[in-house]
Design an enzyme around this catalytic site. Structure first.
Site, mmCIF file in Angstrom:
data_model
loop_
_atom_site.group_PDB
_atom_site.id
_atom_site.type_symbol
_atom_site.label_atom_id
_atom_site.label_comp_id
_atom_site.label_asym_id
_atom_site.label_seq_id
_atom_site.Cartn_x
_atom_site.Cartn_y
_atom_site.Cartn_z
ATOM 1 N NE ARG A 182 0.056 1.823 4.018
ATOM 2 C CZ ARG A 182 0.327 2.444 2.890
ATOM 3 N NH1 ARG A 182 1.574 2.429 2.409
ATOM 4 N NH2 ARG A 182 -0.625 3.054 2.211
ATOM 5 C CB CYS A 241 2.218 -0.500 -3.714
ATOM 6 S SG CYS A 241 2.272 0.753 -5.023
#
Length: 285
Positions: A182, A241
């Protein structure tokens, strides 16, 4: 037990606490089947807490605060009172992801209001089961108590504007704890755009754990993050995050290692990627 506790509790330590009247165990597992899984099996005495409806105040426009903005102080105070939590209670949190997800988020929230006795069960539900901690399928209900008075969030937070300034300032350190695919922009299963905040480095939260899903020792974590921090002050370190949840797992690891807790960027990638901010990728990696 002393007033100040370590951020983690081991299964054998939880067993030793027994059925103390001062103990509150919370199952903070999340995901679409979290409540039904809780109804099938949970630790004895554990009360279920929902990330989306109780530990966040999700807005229709996710560009404002991301996918899991913090609830208001007033809402969190009411939640704690409804759970029967007072400042004197010893809170033990766990989830079904080795304590690496919403349990860490609620730990940060309680720590941030100044609650003294709050711990995450090392290894979560899986570790408890391996050590034959008693479970059942009976839904537990709390007895509401008096108002839990909270003034504000006491742990440091970073806004999107501060993160943008930090992304252009080498004096700051931005840590992205998402998985490498990611971060590198090769895969994005949740948010609209893949990639990462410019100048952010990637230290996946999973690297805080060993092969058994337990946190590394404080000594190993201290060595790991000392090599990254390069003597930077904690007020110039920002951790994020996807939506401000698993970042708390890394903040917990840092606290466990004895560091000052750095700034949490709650909006995280889910907010940043929806606000036309600069985006970096490493798609060749």
């Amino acid at each position: 037990m002393i007033n100040t506790v370590t951020p983690l509790i081991q299964v054998y330590e939880l067993k030793e606490l027994g059925n103390s009247d001062n103990l509150v165990i919370l199952d903070v597992s999340n995901g679409k089947d979290a409540k039904s899984n809780y109804n099938k099996k949970h630790l004895d005495g554990a009360i279920f807490v929902d990330l989306n409806s109780q530990l966040a105040e999700i807005k229709e426009d996710l560009s404002i605060g991301g996918r899991h903005p913090l609830p208001s102080i007033e809402k969190f105070s009411k939640l704690l009172s409804s759970l029967g939590i007072t400042p004197e209670k010893h809170i033990v949190l766990y989830d079904d992801k080795n304590g690496s997800n919403a349990a860490a988020r609620m730990w940060w929230m309680l720590k941030s209001i100044g609650h003294k006795k709050v711990q995450v069960l090392n290894g979560g539900l899986q570790e408890a089961e391996q050590h034959n901690y008693p479970t059942n399928s009976k839904e537990e209900f709390s007895i509401p108590t008096k108002e839990y008075k909270i003034e504000n969030w006491k742990l440091p937070l970073a806004t999107i504007d501060e993160v943008e300034k930090a992304s252009n300032n080498q004096d700051y350190l931005i840590i992205d704890v998402r998985e490498a695919t990611r971060y590198n922009g090769r895969f994005e299963p949740i948010d609209l755009i893949s990639g990462h905040i410019p100048n952010a480095i990637n230290i996946p939260f999973s690297t805080n754990l060993d092969e058994n899903g337990l946190f590394l020792s404080p000594e190993l974590l201290k060595e790991k993050y000392n090599n990254v921090f390069e003597k930077k002050n904690s007020n110039k370190i920002i951790v994020h995050c996807g939506s401000g949840v698993t970042a708390c797992h890394t903040l917990l690891a840092m606290d466990y290692a004895g560091f000052e807790i750095p700034k949490l960027y709650v909006g995280s990638w889910s907010e940043w990627s929806r606000n036309n901010k600069s985006i970096a990728t490493n798609q060749s990696i």
